[in-house]
Design a protein around this motif. Sequence first.
Motif, short mmCIF file in Angstrom:
data_model
loop_
_atom_site.label_atom_id
_atom_site.label_comp_id
_atom_site.label_asym_id
_atom_site.label_seq_id
_atom_site.Cartn_x
_atom_site.Cartn_y
_atom_site.Cartn_z
N ARG A 189 0.83 -1.21 0.00
CA ARG A 189 0.00 0.00 0.00
C ARG A 189 0.86 1.25 0.00
N GLN A 190 1.93 1.23 0.76
CA GLN A 190 2.82 2.40 0.83
C GLN A 190 3.54 2.63 -0.49
N ARG A 191 3.98 1.53 -1.13
CA ARG A 191 4.70 1.65 -2.41
C ARG A 191 3.76 2.00 -3.54
N GLY A 192 2.57 1.40 -3.52
CA GLY A 192 1.61 1.59 -4.61
C GLY A 192 1.77 0.58 -5.72
N TYR A 193 2.62 -0.41 -5.54
CA TYR A 193 2.80 -1.47 -6.54
C TYR A 193 3.47 -2.67 -5.87
N ALA A 209 -0.08 -2.91 -10.25
CA ALA A 209 -0.55 -1.73 -9.51
C ALA A 209 -2.07 -1.74 -9.48
N PRO A 210 -2.69 -1.11 -8.47
CA PRO A 210 -4.15 -1.13 -8.34
C PRO A 210 -4.84 -0.16 -9.29
N VAL A 211 -6.06 -0.51 -9.65
CA VAL A 211 -6.91 0.33 -10.49
C VAL A 211 -8.21 0.59 -9.73
N VAL A 222 -3.71 -3.96 -12.59
CA VAL A 222 -3.12 -4.04 -13.93
C VAL A 222 -1.69 -4.52 -13.78
N CYS A 223 -1.24 -5.37 -14.68
CA CYS A 223 0.12 -5.89 -14.54
C CYS A 223 0.76 -6.10 -15.90
N ILE A 224 2.07 -6.13 -15.89
CA ILE A 224 2.83 -6.60 -17.04
C ILE A 224 3.52 -7.88 -16.62
N SER A 225 3.74 -8.77 -17.55
CA SER A 225 4.37 -10.05 -17.23
C SER A 225 5.27 -10.50 -18.37
N GLY A 226 6.25 -11.32 -18.00
CA GLY A 226 7.18 -11.85 -18.99
C GLY A 226 8.12 -12.85 -18.34
N THR A 232 14.26 -9.03 -14.75
CA THR A 232 15.03 -9.20 -13.52
C THR A 232 14.51 -8.23 -12.45
N GLU A 233 15.03 -8.34 -11.24
CA GLU A 233 14.62 -7.44 -10.16
C GLU A 233 14.84 -5.98 -10.56
N ASP A 234 16.00 -5.69 -11.11
CA ASP A 234 16.30 -4.30 -11.50
C ASP A 234 15.35 -3.82 -12.58
N ARG A 235 15.06 -4.69 -13.54
CA ARG A 235 14.17 -4.30 -14.63
C ARG A 235 12.74 -4.09 -14.12
N LEU A 236 12.28 -4.93 -13.20
CA LEU A 236 10.95 -4.77 -12.63
C LEU A 236 10.84 -3.45 -11.88
N GLN A 237 11.88 -3.09 -11.15
CA GLN A 237 11.89 -1.81 -10.44
C GLN A 237 11.84 -0.65 -11.43
N GLU A 238 12.55 -0.78 -12.56
CA GLU A 238 12.54 0.28 -13.57
C GLU A 238 11.15 0.47 -14.17
N LEU A 239 10.43 -0.64 -14.37
CA LEU A 239 9.13 -0.58 -15.03
C LEU A 239 7.97 -0.30 -14.08
N ALA A 240 8.24 -0.37 -12.78
CA ALA A 240 7.17 -0.24 -11.79
C ALA A 240 6.40 1.07 -11.94
N GLN A 241 7.11 2.18 -12.08
CA GLN A 241 6.41 3.47 -12.17
C GLN A 241 5.64 3.62 -13.48
N THR A 242 6.09 2.95 -14.53
CA THR A 242 5.33 2.95 -15.78
C THR A 242 4.00 2.25 -15.58
N VAL A 243 4.02 1.15 -14.84
CA VAL A 243 2.79 0.41 -14.55
C VAL A 243 1.89 1.22 -13.63
N VAL A 244 2.46 1.86 -12.62
CA VAL A 244 1.68 2.71 -11.71
C VAL A 244 1.01 3.84 -12.48
N SER A 245 1.76 4.46 -13.38
CA SER A 245 1.21 5.55 -14.18
C SER A 245 0.05 5.07 -15.05
N ALA A 246 0.21 3.89 -15.66
CA ALA A 246 -0.86 3.33 -16.48
C ALA A 246 -2.08 3.02 -15.64
N ALA A 247 -1.86 2.49 -14.44
CA ALA A 247 -2.97 2.18 -13.55
C ALA A 247 -3.71 3.44 -13.12
N THR A 248 -2.97 4.50 -12.88
CA THR A 248 -3.58 5.77 -12.48
C THR A 248 -4.41 6.36 -13.62
#
Length: 273
Positions: A189-193, A209-211, A222-226, A232-248
């Motif tokens: 909840r604190q992170r948002g994703y 991230a929640p919708v 909403v999620c992305i998967s692959g 990888t962990e680093d790549r998931l962290q990089e994409l997290a805010q893109t997913v949050v933005s899409a969910a928003t």
Amino acid sequence: MKSARSAGAETTASAGDGPPTAGDAPPATAPEPGGVIAVTRALQVLEAFALGESHLPLAELSRRCGLHKTTVLRLARTLAQSGYLVQREDGDWRLGPATGWLGARYQAGFDVQNVMEPALRALTQATGESAAFYVREGNLRTCIVRVEGPQALRHHARMGEGLPLEKGSPGRVILAFSGEPGAVYEAIRQRGYHWSISEREQGVATVSAPVFGMHWRLMGSVCISGPASRLTEDRLQELAQTVVSAATQLSYALAGNAATQSAPAQRASHWHP
């Protein structure tokens, strides 16, 4: 999928932890108090078809439902009268057009064509990965719309399949923003994703991230998967805010709000984007 270390979730799970297939269906049981046995049995017949099965013989339907063949035949003929089943020339049964129309009406309740599908397509283009939207149905989560990614090696979310909420980032996000107690869910909840690797399905990674809809009612995640080899962990962290933005953006669209505000990096526990 192995859940994010920062959330302190379980780190391993086998691919065999998924729900049983229709072929493993247990014998018929009595409905819940107040239920109608005939309706319960009719639904068992429809649910006997596994993903990818175009038709089944009566004997197999009988075995999977745990009902006598004469009972299943009577149920099948009744369902056929309303278009939910169709009997083929060889005697086998297949799902009828009414089941497809029912699914289309279910999807229409989430404004799939006008809002969700375009949003997921944009997310796929931004990330290069498959995107999907999950909703909660009781104690399970269900994918109601998906857009495949452009990569040759990608994860295929199964439409309509009931999956556990507590395994995988889409379900954990739904639990977190439904008010599930615990440090893991408060951290989400604190992170948002939330992201996870091999927690439900071995070798698959997701970030979700929640919708929300009107009055900030939780609609789903909403999620992305692959493949984990690419996400990888680093790549998931990089994409997290893109997913949050899409969910928003999707939340504002579903709520009928034309605003295009972006989500903050942190979300308070009141859960609003």
